[in-house]
Write an enzyme that holds these catalytic residues in place. Structure first.
Site: not given
Length: 309
Positions: A224, A272
């Protein structure tokens, strides 16, 4: 009894279609279309509006559309006693392992450098590093961490793993807890972050941690964006202590146009995409948990809310 899909900014059509294909009798609503809040007992979500689920008096289960659950647990307004589940999927696991291997190989063979050299018509070579001479540290030895470790080990790398609690992982030199963190980091020429995002792990990739790594270490973050203190990373790269980084996750996504990471020659950016959830692959476990909820049976892949994963 109904299912509510909440995924602002994402197209839910494939999820709706797969759920209906695999459970034809399921009644499905997509937020924010009109629906009766009291009917909803099961929610499938990604980045829901904060506080939304307080408005559903009969909600029993919140299921994440992916492996991460921080987007759910960061909501301080979750209903009391709610059950939360995550996705555990062989396809996601394999894709993550392949991605990390590709980034590791990209670094030790200098492919990122050569891509930029080509644009400059620059013919320049340097000595590459071989897997058997490379030590990789993995922070976070859960399902994904173990799979990445296994993939890298099979390709000849020396693997070190660190986790909050003690774990015995095959073909991995294991460390755990704060007291063993420094020794682990000293053996991490390439550091891969696969930690869950919790209060304890937020901002863990900072200057103090980087300083414990060997000079010239490389960072790969596929967990993250909130794990990383961005200014600290750039400072440690610019002063030469770190050789660079491969980043797939960011504090703000999409990454803003003005962000300095875009132009940094030693930071490799991907949007991502290390592993993308495929509805066809994961809907069976969602449907199974829906049925388990109805029968008041234990749920698969349930999250321990107090631990954050």
């Amino acid at each position: 009894m109904s299912v509510l899909i909440v995924c602002p900014g994402k197209d839910p059509e494939n999820w709706v279609n797969e759920l209906k294909n695999q459970h034809p009798g399921m009644n499905i609503y997509v937020y924010p279309e009109d629906h009766d809040n009291e009917e909803v007992e099961f929610a499938l979500c990604w980045n829901h509006p904060r506080g939304l689920f307080k408005n559903y008096p009969n909600l029993k289960v919140i299921a994440s559309m992916g492996a991460g659950v921080d987007h759910i647990l960061s909501d301080t307004g979750l209903p009391e006693g709610i059950k939360v589940t995550k996705v555990v999927d062989e396809r996601l696991t394999e894709d993550m392992s392949d991605f990390v291997l590709s980034q590791v190989m990209n670094h030790i063979r200098g492919l990122h450098y050569y891509t930029k050299a080509q644009k400059q018509k620059k013919w320049d070579r340097f000595q590459y590093q071989r897997p058997k001479d490379t030590k990789i540290g993995i922070m976070g030895m859960g399902v994904l961490g173990n799979a990445v470790a296994d993939k890298l080990h099979k390709n000849g790398f020396h693997i070190y793993g660190w986790s909050r609690t003690e774990k015995d992982c095959e073909n991995v030199t294991s460390f755990h807890g704060k007291e063993q963190l420094e020794e682990f980091l000293q053996n991490s020429e390439i550091l891969v972050c696969l930690l869950p995002l919790t209060k304890d792990t937020e901002n863990i990739l900072n200057a103090d941690l980087f300083d414990m790594l060997p000079e010239g270490a490389y960072i790969i973050n596929v967990a993250r964006g909130q794990h990383l203190v961005e200014h600290d990373l750039m400072k440690m790269i610019d002063n030469g202590h770190l050789s660079g980084a491969s980043l797939d996750v960011f504090r703000e996504e999409p990454l803003p146009d003005e962000h300095p990471f875009w132009e940094h020659e030693k930071i490799n950016i991907t949007p991502h995409i290390a592993s993308l959830t495929n509805p066809n692959s994961v809907v069976p476990q969602i449907v199974e948990n829906y049925e388990r909820m109805k029968e008041d049976e234990p749920l698969k892949n349930r999250v321990e809310i107090d631990k954050g994963y």
